[in-house]
Design an enzyme around this catalytic site. Structure first.
Site, PDB file in Angstrom:
ATOM      1  CD  GLU A  44      -2.498  -1.258   2.647  1.00 47.01           C
ATOM      2  OE1 GLU A  44      -2.034  -0.597   3.607  1.00 47.01           O
ATOM      3  OE2 GLU A  44      -3.304  -2.184   2.760  1.00 47.01           O
ATOM      4  CG  ASP A 248      21.725  58.135   9.781  1.00 47.98           C
ATOM      5  OD1 ASP A 248      21.161  57.260  10.454  1.00 47.98           O
ATOM      6  OD2 ASP A 248      21.426  58.413   8.606  1.00 47.98           O
ATOM      7  CE  LYS A 270      20.240  63.567   7.742  1.00 47.92           C
ATOM      8  NZ  LYS A 270      20.726  62.238   7.581  1.00 47.92           N
ATOM      9  CG  MET A 383      11.603  62.651  12.845  1.00 47.75           C
ATOM     10  SD  MET A 383      12.093  63.174  11.191  1.00 47.75           S
ATOM     11  CE  MET A 383      10.733  62.573  10.200  1.00 47.75           C
TER      12      MET A 383
END
Ligand code: SAH
Length: 476
Positions: A44, A248, A270, A383
Protein backbone atom coordinates in the site's frame (compact mmCIF):
# COMPACT_ATOMS: atom_id res chain seq x y z
CA UNK A 1 35.95 10.28 9.92
CA UNK A 2 33.11 7.87 10.61
CA UNK A 3 31.32 8.31 7.31
CA UNK A 4 32.69 9.20 3.92
CA UNK A 5 30.55 11.81 2.13
CA UNK A 6 29.97 11.43 -1.60
CA UNK A 7 27.62 13.08 -4.09
CA UNK A 8 26.15 10.40 -6.34
CA UNK A 9 24.96 10.91 -9.89
CA UNK A 10 21.67 8.99 -9.84
CA UNK A 11 20.31 10.07 -13.21
CA UNK A 12 18.49 7.07 -14.69
CA UNK A 13 20.19 4.67 -12.33
CA UNK A 14 17.98 1.94 -10.86
CA UNK A 15 17.17 2.57 -7.21
CA UNK A 16 14.87 0.64 -4.93
CA UNK A 17 12.69 1.94 -2.12
CA UNK A 18 10.85 -0.59 0.01
CA UNK A 19 7.92 0.89 1.93
CA UNK A 20 5.11 3.27 1.01
CA UNK A 21 4.42 5.21 4.21
CA UNK A 22 5.28 8.67 5.54
CA UNK A 23 9.03 8.11 5.98
CA UNK A 24 9.35 6.61 2.51
CA UNK A 25 7.66 9.65 0.93
CA UNK A 26 10.58 12.00 1.62
CA UNK A 27 13.18 9.53 0.37
CA UNK A 28 11.22 8.80 -2.82
CA UNK A 29 10.80 12.51 -3.39
CA UNK A 30 14.49 13.31 -3.07
CA UNK A 31 15.60 10.29 -5.13
CA UNK A 32 13.25 11.40 -7.91
CA UNK A 33 14.58 14.96 -7.66
CA UNK A 34 18.02 13.49 -8.26
CA UNK A 35 16.76 11.77 -11.42
CA UNK A 36 16.75 8.15 -10.19
CA UNK A 37 14.86 5.41 -12.05
CA UNK A 38 12.86 4.17 -9.10
CA UNK A 39 11.30 0.88 -8.15
CA UNK A 40 8.89 1.17 -5.25
CA UNK A 41 7.83 -2.00 -3.48
CA UNK A 42 4.95 -1.73 -1.03
CA UNK A 43 1.53 -3.40 -0.79
CA UNK A 44 0.00 0.00 0.00
CA UNK A 45 1.08 3.57 -0.45
CA UNK A 46 -0.16 6.82 1.09
CA UNK A 47 -2.25 9.26 -0.92
CA UNK A 48 0.67 11.71 -0.75
CA UNK A 49 3.04 9.06 -2.16
CA UNK A 50 0.59 8.50 -4.99
CA UNK A 51 0.88 12.20 -5.86
CA UNK A 52 4.68 12.15 -5.57
CA UNK A 53 5.14 9.24 -7.98
CA UNK A 54 2.44 10.05 -10.52
CA UNK A 55 3.92 10.84 -13.92
CA UNK A 56 7.43 10.09 -12.66
CA UNK A 57 10.04 7.50 -13.57
CA UNK A 58 8.70 4.98 -11.01
CA UNK A 59 7.61 1.36 -11.17
CA UNK A 60 5.34 0.57 -8.28
CA UNK A 61 4.95 -3.09 -7.27
CA UNK A 62 1.96 -3.34 -4.93
CA UNK A 63 3.19 -6.35 -2.97
CA UNK A 64 5.57 -7.37 -0.22
CA UNK A 65 9.34 -7.29 -0.69
CA UNK A 66 10.99 -10.37 -2.19
CA UNK A 67 14.73 -10.99 -2.09
CA UNK A 68 15.04 -10.74 -5.88
CA UNK A 69 13.94 -7.08 -5.77
CA UNK A 70 17.54 -6.17 -4.97
CA UNK A 71 18.87 -7.61 -8.21
CA UNK A 72 20.40 -5.00 -10.48
CA UNK A 73 19.86 -2.09 -8.08
CA UNK A 74 22.44 0.67 -7.74
CA UNK A 75 21.11 1.83 -4.36
CA UNK A 76 18.54 0.56 -1.87
CA UNK A 77 16.45 2.30 0.78
CA UNK A 78 14.62 0.19 3.34
CA UNK A 79 11.75 2.28 4.66
CA UNK A 80 9.14 -0.16 5.93
CA UNK A 81 7.71 0.14 9.44
CA UNK A 82 9.01 -3.34 10.28
CA UNK A 83 12.57 -3.28 11.72
CA UNK A 84 12.97 -7.02 11.02
CA UNK A 85 12.17 -6.58 7.31
CA UNK A 86 14.44 -3.53 7.11
CA UNK A 87 17.33 -5.46 8.71
CA UNK A 88 16.76 -8.36 6.30
CA UNK A 89 16.89 -6.00 3.28
CA UNK A 90 20.06 -4.42 4.67
CA UNK A 91 21.85 -7.72 5.10
CA UNK A 92 20.87 -8.87 1.59
CA UNK A 93 22.15 -5.65 0.08
CA UNK A 94 25.33 -5.73 2.15
CA UNK A 95 26.01 -9.28 0.98
CA UNK A 96 25.88 -8.04 -2.62
CA UNK A 97 27.84 -4.85 -1.92
CA UNK A 98 24.89 -2.66 -2.83
CA UNK A 99 24.75 0.54 -0.74
CA UNK A 100 21.71 0.42 1.54
CA UNK A 101 20.05 2.91 3.84
CA UNK A 102 17.65 1.95 6.60
CA UNK A 103 15.52 4.92 7.50
CA UNK A 104 15.60 6.08 11.09
CA UNK A 105 18.27 3.54 12.03
CA UNK A 106 21.86 4.43 11.26
CA UNK A 107 23.17 1.30 13.01
CA UNK A 108 21.96 -0.91 10.15
CA UNK A 109 22.81 -0.45 6.48
CA UNK A 110 25.83 1.13 4.84
CA UNK A 111 24.84 4.76 4.24
CA UNK A 112 22.72 7.46 5.74
CA UNK A 113 20.84 10.14 3.89
CA UNK A 114 21.97 13.59 5.01
CA UNK A 115 20.02 16.78 5.62
CA UNK A 116 20.45 18.82 2.48
CA UNK A 117 20.63 22.50 1.59
CA UNK A 118 19.79 22.44 -2.09
CA UNK A 119 20.98 25.35 -4.23
CA UNK A 120 21.74 23.15 -7.19
CA UNK A 121 24.36 22.84 -8.51
CA UNK A 122 25.53 23.86 -5.02
CA UNK A 123 24.55 21.13 -2.58
CA UNK A 124 25.42 21.04 1.09
CA UNK A 125 24.87 17.79 2.92
CA UNK A 126 24.93 17.55 6.71
CA UNK A 127 25.21 14.43 8.78
CA UNK A 128 25.67 13.77 12.47
CA UNK A 129 26.36 10.12 11.69
CA UNK A 130 22.88 9.30 12.95
CA UNK A 131 23.70 10.70 16.42
CA UNK A 132 21.13 13.47 16.21
CA UNK A 133 18.95 13.96 13.15
CA UNK A 134 17.32 16.93 14.91
CA UNK A 135 20.69 18.66 15.28
CA UNK A 136 21.39 18.01 11.59
CA UNK A 137 18.07 19.62 10.69
CA UNK A 138 18.80 22.63 12.91
CA UNK A 139 22.20 23.10 11.31
CA UNK A 140 20.56 22.87 7.93
CA UNK A 141 18.08 25.61 8.87
CA UNK A 142 20.94 27.85 9.93
CA UNK A 143 22.70 27.34 6.63
CA UNK A 144 19.45 27.90 4.73
CA UNK A 145 19.22 31.38 6.24
CA UNK A 146 22.86 32.22 5.60
CA UNK A 147 23.14 31.15 1.99
CA UNK A 148 21.35 33.19 -0.65
CA UNK A 149 18.61 31.36 -2.55
CA UNK A 150 20.44 32.49 -5.71
CA UNK A 151 23.66 30.70 -4.78
CA UNK A 152 22.97 28.10 -7.49
CA UNK A 153 22.68 30.82 -10.16
CA UNK A 154 25.98 32.23 -8.92
CA UNK A 155 27.65 28.86 -9.41
CA UNK A 156 26.02 28.59 -12.86
CA UNK A 157 27.39 31.92 -14.14
CA UNK A 158 30.78 31.17 -12.61
CA UNK A 159 30.84 27.94 -14.57
CA UNK A 160 29.97 29.83 -17.78
CA UNK A 161 33.05 31.99 -17.26
CA UNK A 162 35.46 29.33 -16.12
CA UNK A 163 37.03 28.74 -19.51
CA UNK A 164 36.98 32.42 -20.45
CA UNK A 165 38.86 33.29 -17.25
CA UNK A 166 41.24 30.40 -17.86
CA UNK A 167 42.13 31.77 -21.30
CA UNK A 168 42.43 35.37 -20.14
CA UNK A 169 44.36 35.04 -16.87
CA UNK A 170 47.47 33.09 -15.93
CA UNK A 171 46.88 30.38 -13.35
CA UNK A 172 48.50 32.36 -10.54
CA UNK A 173 45.90 35.14 -10.86
CA UNK A 174 42.77 33.07 -11.34
CA UNK A 175 42.15 32.16 -7.74
CA UNK A 176 42.44 35.76 -6.51
CA UNK A 177 40.22 36.94 -9.35
CA UNK A 178 37.47 34.52 -8.39
CA UNK A 179 37.88 35.25 -4.70
CA UNK A 180 37.32 38.94 -5.35
CA UNK A 181 34.43 38.36 -7.73
CA UNK A 182 32.60 35.90 -5.52
CA UNK A 183 32.64 38.06 -2.42
CA UNK A 184 31.94 41.30 -4.21
CA UNK A 185 29.50 43.19 -6.36
CA UNK A 186 29.38 40.42 -8.98
CA UNK A 187 27.90 38.00 -6.46
CA UNK A 188 25.50 40.62 -5.11
CA UNK A 189 24.23 41.43 -8.60
CA UNK A 190 23.40 37.76 -9.14
CA UNK A 191 21.71 37.55 -5.73
CA UNK A 192 19.62 40.60 -6.64
CA UNK A 193 18.51 38.96 -9.88
CA UNK A 194 20.58 41.22 -12.20
CA UNK A 195 22.29 38.38 -14.02
CA UNK A 196 23.08 40.33 -17.22
CA UNK A 197 24.61 43.17 -15.20
CA UNK A 198 26.64 40.57 -13.34
CA UNK A 199 27.99 39.17 -16.62
CA UNK A 200 28.82 42.68 -17.82
CA UNK A 201 30.67 43.39 -14.59
CA UNK A 202 32.65 40.18 -14.89
CA UNK A 203 33.65 41.20 -18.42
CA UNK A 204 34.76 44.61 -17.13
CA UNK A 205 36.66 43.06 -14.24
CA UNK A 206 38.44 40.72 -16.61
CA UNK A 207 39.39 43.53 -18.94
CA UNK A 208 40.69 45.64 -16.07
CA UNK A 209 42.34 42.90 -14.02
CA UNK A 210 44.56 43.12 -12.02
CA UNK A 211 45.26 46.87 -11.94
CA UNK A 212 42.13 48.61 -13.14
CA UNK A 213 39.36 49.74 -10.81
CA UNK A 214 35.82 48.72 -11.45
CA UNK A 215 32.80 50.51 -10.09
CA UNK A 216 31.72 49.57 -6.57
CA UNK A 217 28.14 49.41 -5.37
CA UNK A 218 26.00 51.06 -2.73
CA UNK A 219 23.71 49.05 -0.47
CA UNK A 220 21.00 51.24 0.99
CA UNK A 221 20.01 49.10 3.92
CA UNK A 222 17.28 49.48 6.52
CA UNK A 223 18.62 48.43 9.91
CA UNK A 224 15.22 48.33 11.62
CA UNK A 225 14.31 50.20 14.78
CA UNK A 226 17.00 48.91 17.14
CA UNK A 227 16.70 45.25 18.10
CA UNK A 228 19.35 43.42 16.02
CA UNK A 229 17.04 40.39 15.81
CA UNK A 230 14.82 42.47 13.54
CA UNK A 231 17.47 42.77 10.83
CA UNK A 232 16.76 40.94 7.59
CA UNK A 233 19.10 38.17 6.47
CA UNK A 234 20.04 40.27 3.49
CA UNK A 235 20.88 43.30 5.64
CA UNK A 236 23.16 41.17 7.80
CA UNK A 237 24.91 39.61 4.82
CA UNK A 238 25.61 42.99 3.23
CA UNK A 239 26.72 44.46 6.57
CA UNK A 240 29.26 41.72 6.92
CA UNK A 241 30.87 42.16 3.54
CA UNK A 242 30.88 45.94 3.00
CA UNK A 243 34.23 47.74 2.70
CA UNK A 244 32.91 50.97 4.12
CA UNK A 245 29.91 51.83 6.25
CA UNK A 246 28.15 55.17 6.19
CA UNK A 247 25.69 55.44 9.04
CA UNK A 248 23.81 57.93 11.16
CA UNK A 249 22.56 58.19 14.69
CA UNK A 250 19.41 56.15 14.30
CA UNK A 251 21.33 52.91 13.94
CA UNK A 252 21.59 51.20 17.31
CA UNK A 253 24.95 50.24 18.82
CA UNK A 254 24.05 46.55 19.00
CA UNK A 255 23.49 46.59 15.25
CA UNK A 256 26.72 48.43 14.47
CA UNK A 257 28.54 45.74 16.44
CA UNK A 258 27.33 43.14 13.95
CA UNK A 259 28.87 44.82 10.91
CA UNK A 260 32.21 43.83 9.39
CA UNK A 261 34.70 44.99 12.01
CA UNK A 262 37.32 45.69 9.35
CA UNK A 263 35.04 48.03 7.40
CA UNK A 264 35.88 51.71 7.46
CA UNK A 265 33.17 53.57 9.40
CA UNK A 266 31.94 57.03 8.46
CA UNK A 267 29.47 58.71 10.79
CA UNK A 268 27.22 61.23 9.10
CA UNK A 269 24.68 61.54 11.91
CA UNK A 270 22.71 64.67 11.96
CA UNK A 271 20.78 66.55 14.54
CA UNK A 272 18.01 68.93 13.69
CA UNK A 273 19.76 72.15 14.57
CA UNK A 274 23.24 70.90 13.85
CA UNK A 275 23.55 69.13 10.52
CA UNK A 276 26.77 67.18 10.97
CA UNK A 277 26.93 66.34 7.29
CA UNK A 278 24.45 68.03 4.93
CA UNK A 279 22.37 65.69 2.79
CA UNK A 280 23.97 66.64 -0.54
CA UNK A 281 27.42 65.95 0.93
CA UNK A 282 26.26 62.48 1.98
CA UNK A 283 24.89 61.88 -1.52
CA UNK A 284 28.22 62.91 -3.07
CA UNK A 285 30.21 60.87 -0.56
CA UNK A 286 28.33 57.70 -1.55
CA UNK A 287 29.06 58.32 -5.24
CA UNK A 288 32.72 59.00 -4.56
CA UNK A 289 33.22 55.87 -2.44
CA UNK A 290 31.52 53.66 -5.01
CA UNK A 291 33.66 55.15 -7.78
CA UNK A 292 36.71 54.07 -5.79
CA UNK A 293 35.44 50.52 -6.31
CA UNK A 294 34.18 50.08 -2.76
CA UNK A 295 31.18 48.19 -1.55
CA UNK A 296 29.44 50.90 0.39
CA UNK A 297 26.91 50.11 3.07
CA UNK A 298 24.56 53.03 3.65
CA UNK A 299 22.91 51.92 6.86
CA UNK A 300 19.70 53.66 7.92
CA UNK A 301 17.48 53.31 10.95
CA UNK A 302 14.14 51.63 10.27
CA UNK A 303 13.23 51.51 6.59
CA UNK A 304 15.23 53.66 4.18
CA UNK A 305 12.12 54.64 2.22
CA UNK A 306 10.12 55.84 5.22
CA UNK A 307 11.22 59.30 6.36
CA UNK A 308 14.73 58.11 5.62
CA UNK A 309 15.71 60.29 2.66
CA UNK A 310 16.62 57.04 0.96
CA UNK A 311 14.99 58.29 -2.23
CA UNK A 312 17.18 61.39 -2.35
CA UNK A 313 20.36 59.39 -1.88
CA UNK A 314 19.70 56.88 -4.60
CA UNK A 315 18.55 59.57 -7.03
CA UNK A 316 22.11 60.93 -6.96
CA UNK A 317 23.49 57.40 -7.37
CA UNK A 318 21.24 56.75 -10.35
CA UNK A 319 22.25 60.07 -11.96
CA UNK A 320 25.92 59.07 -11.61
CA UNK A 321 25.49 55.53 -12.92
CA UNK A 322 26.41 53.95 -9.58
CA UNK A 323 24.77 50.55 -9.08
CA UNK A 324 22.74 50.24 -5.90
CA UNK A 325 20.35 47.98 -4.04
CA UNK A 326 17.72 48.90 -1.50
CA UNK A 327 17.03 46.56 1.41
CA UNK A 328 13.86 47.31 3.35
CA UNK A 329 13.93 47.39 7.11
CA UNK A 330 11.28 47.22 9.78
CA UNK A 331 10.10 50.78 10.19
CA UNK A 332 9.78 52.35 13.64
CA UNK A 333 5.97 52.27 13.45
CA UNK A 334 5.93 48.49 12.97
CA UNK A 335 8.70 47.79 15.46
CA UNK A 336 7.47 50.12 18.20
CA UNK A 337 3.82 49.17 17.88
CA UNK A 338 4.62 45.44 18.07
CA UNK A 339 6.98 45.81 21.03
CA UNK A 340 4.52 48.09 22.84
CA UNK A 341 1.53 45.79 22.27
CA UNK A 342 -0.34 48.43 20.27
CA UNK A 343 -1.73 47.00 17.03
CA UNK A 344 -1.79 49.73 14.37
CA UNK A 345 -5.14 48.58 13.01
CA UNK A 346 -7.94 46.72 14.75
CA UNK A 347 -11.33 45.79 13.38
CA UNK A 348 -13.10 47.56 16.27
CA UNK A 349 -11.00 50.73 16.55
CA UNK A 350 -8.99 51.64 13.50
CA UNK A 351 -9.61 50.81 9.86
CA UNK A 352 -6.65 52.75 8.56
CA UNK A 353 -3.31 53.99 9.70
CA UNK A 354 -1.29 57.00 8.59
CA UNK A 355 2.42 57.62 9.04
CA UNK A 356 3.09 61.35 9.34
CA UNK A 357 6.17 63.40 10.03
CA UNK A 358 6.10 65.77 12.98
CA UNK A 359 8.88 67.81 11.50
CA UNK A 360 9.25 69.29 8.04
CA UNK A 361 12.36 70.46 6.21
CA UNK A 362 11.75 74.11 7.14
CA UNK A 363 10.88 73.33 10.76
CA UNK A 364 7.09 73.74 10.40
CA UNK A 365 4.47 71.00 10.51
CA UNK A 366 2.19 71.52 7.58
CA UNK A 367 0.00 68.44 7.54
CA UNK A 368 -3.54 67.73 6.40
CA UNK A 369 -4.93 68.08 9.93
CA UNK A 370 -8.55 67.65 8.86
CA UNK A 371 -7.69 64.22 7.50
CA UNK A 372 -5.47 63.23 10.44
CA UNK A 373 -8.22 64.17 12.89
CA UNK A 374 -10.78 61.78 11.42
CA UNK A 375 -12.03 59.09 13.84
CA UNK A 376 -11.41 55.32 13.45
CA UNK A 377 -7.83 55.68 12.35
CA UNK A 378 -4.40 55.45 13.90
CA UNK A 379 -1.91 58.23 13.27
CA UNK A 380 1.77 57.59 13.84
CA UNK A 381 4.01 60.63 14.13
CA UNK A 382 7.70 60.18 13.39
CA UNK A 383 9.96 62.93 14.75
CA UNK A 384 7.03 64.27 16.73
CA UNK A 385 8.71 65.31 19.98
CA UNK A 386 9.59 68.94 19.37
CA UNK A 387 6.30 69.54 17.60
CA UNK A 388 4.20 67.75 20.21
CA UNK A 389 2.45 70.97 21.32
CA UNK A 390 1.35 71.74 17.75
CA UNK A 391 0.29 68.12 17.14
CA UNK A 392 -1.86 68.08 20.28
CA UNK A 393 -3.51 71.44 19.53
CA UNK A 394 -4.12 70.86 15.82
CA UNK A 395 -5.68 67.42 16.27
CA UNK A 396 -8.12 68.85 18.83
CA UNK A 397 -8.82 71.98 16.77
CA UNK A 398 -9.72 69.78 13.79
CA UNK A 399 -12.10 67.61 15.80
CA UNK A 400 -10.20 64.71 17.29
CA UNK A 401 -11.26 64.39 20.92
CA UNK A 402 -8.71 65.46 23.54
CA UNK A 403 -9.47 62.15 25.30
CA UNK A 404 -8.18 60.08 22.38
CA UNK A 405 -5.48 57.82 23.81
CA UNK A 406 -1.90 58.47 22.72
CA UNK A 407 1.42 56.75 23.37
CA UNK A 408 5.03 57.84 23.29
CA UNK A 409 7.41 54.97 22.60
CA UNK A 410 11.00 55.83 23.37
CA UNK A 411 13.93 53.79 21.98
CA UNK A 412 11.40 51.21 20.84
CA UNK A 413 12.44 47.54 20.48
CA UNK A 414 15.68 48.12 22.39
CA UNK A 415 16.39 47.09 25.95
CA UNK A 416 15.86 50.74 26.86
CA UNK A 417 12.32 50.89 25.51
CA UNK A 418 9.91 52.98 27.54
CA UNK A 419 6.21 53.43 26.79
CA UNK A 420 4.36 56.47 28.13
CA UNK A 421 0.59 56.52 27.83
CA UNK A 422 -1.55 59.67 27.81
CA UNK A 423 -4.15 61.35 25.64
CA UNK A 424 -4.06 63.81 22.76
CA UNK A 425 -4.72 66.60 25.28
CA UNK A 426 -2.05 65.52 27.78
CA UNK A 427 0.73 64.75 25.26
CA UNK A 428 2.73 67.98 25.79
CA UNK A 429 2.66 67.55 29.58
CA UNK A 430 3.55 63.86 29.21
CA UNK A 431 6.64 64.78 27.21
CA UNK A 432 7.71 67.20 29.96
CA UNK A 433 6.96 64.88 32.89
CA UNK A 434 8.50 61.73 31.44
CA UNK A 435 11.74 63.35 30.28
CA UNK A 436 11.36 61.33 27.10
CA UNK A 437 14.12 61.77 24.50
CA UNK A 438 14.63 61.00 20.84
CA UNK A 439 14.16 58.66 19.16
CA UNK A 440 10.54 58.54 20.20
CA UNK A 441 7.50 57.59 18.20
CA UNK A 442 4.02 58.98 18.87
CA UNK A 443 0.95 56.81 18.26
CA UNK A 444 -2.49 58.40 18.40
CA UNK A 445 -5.75 56.44 18.34
CA UNK A 446 -8.07 54.12 20.28
CA UNK A 447 -5.73 51.19 19.59
CA UNK A 448 -3.44 52.65 22.28
CA UNK A 449 -5.94 51.38 24.89
CA UNK A 450 -4.94 47.83 23.94
CA UNK A 451 -1.46 48.38 25.36
CA UNK A 452 -2.75 47.65 28.85
CA UNK A 453 -3.83 44.15 27.85
CA UNK A 454 -1.32 43.32 25.11
CA UNK A 455 2.00 44.69 26.32
CA UNK A 456 4.50 41.84 26.47
CA UNK A 457 7.98 43.27 26.03
CA UNK A 458 9.41 44.27 29.37
CA UNK A 459 13.17 44.57 29.14
CA UNK A 460 15.14 45.02 32.32
CA UNK A 461 16.29 48.60 31.98
CA UNK A 462 19.72 47.87 33.38
CA UNK A 463 21.32 49.21 30.22
CA UNK A 464 21.41 52.86 31.12
CA UNK A 465 23.47 54.13 28.18
CA UNK A 466 21.37 54.96 25.14
CA UNK A 467 21.31 52.44 22.31
CA UNK A 468 21.67 55.33 19.90
CA UNK A 469 24.87 57.22 19.21
CA UNK A 470 23.81 60.48 20.79
CA UNK A 471 20.57 61.18 22.43
CA UNK A 472 19.65 64.82 22.72
CA UNK A 473 16.02 65.75 23.33
CA UNK A 474 15.71 66.84 19.70
CA UNK A 475 14.60 64.78 16.72
CA UNK A 476 16.72 62.35 14.82
N1 SAH B 1 13.52 55.55 8.48
C1 SAH B 1 13.13 55.48 9.87
C2 SAH B 1 12.56 56.77 10.38
C3 SAH B 1 13.49 57.93 10.38
S1 SAH B 1 12.76 59.38 11.04
C4 SAH B 1 12.12 54.34 10.04
O1 SAH B 1 11.62 53.79 9.06
O2 SAH B 1 11.84 54.00 11.19
C5 SAH B 1 13.30 59.33 12.70
C6 SAH B 1 12.15 59.09 13.64
O3 SAH B 1 11.80 57.72 13.63
C7 SAH B 1 12.47 59.37 15.10
O4 SAH B 1 12.32 60.74 15.39
C8 SAH B 1 11.41 58.56 15.80
O5 SAH B 1 10.18 59.22 15.77
C9 SAH B 1 11.31 57.35 14.90
N2 SAH B 1 12.13 56.25 15.42
C10 SAH B 1 13.11 55.61 14.78
N3 SAH B 1 13.60 54.60 15.53
C11 SAH B 1 12.90 54.60 16.68
C12 SAH B 1 12.92 53.81 17.86
N4 SAH B 1 13.75 52.79 18.01
N5 SAH B 1 12.04 54.11 18.83
C13 SAH B 1 11.18 55.12 18.69
N6 SAH B 1 11.12 55.89 17.61
C14 SAH B 1 11.96 55.64 16.61
Amino acid sequence: MDRFPVFLDLHNRPCLVVGGGKVAERKVDSLLNAGAALTLVSPEITAEMDIIISGQNVQHHARLFTDNDINGQFLVVAATNNPGVNAHIASLADARNVPVNVVNDASVGSFIIPSVVDRSPVTIAISTGGASPVLARQLRMRLETMISPQCGELAGITEEYRDIVKKRLPEAQRKTFWEQALKGTFAELVYAGHEDDARRLLDEMLAAYPNGKTMGEVYLVGAGPGDPDLLTFKALRLMQQADVMVYDRLVSKSILDMANQRAERIYVGKEKANHAVPQDKINDLLVELAKQGKRVLRLKGGDPFIFGRGGEEIETLAENGVPFQVVPGITAASGCSSYAGIPLTHRDYAQSCTFATGHLKDGTIDLNWAQLSQPNQTVVFYMGLTGIEVISQKLQAFGRSGDTPAALIEQGTTRNQRVHIGTVATLPQLVKDSGVRAPTLTIVGEVVNLHDKLHWYEPQRHVIASEFSRNPPVEA
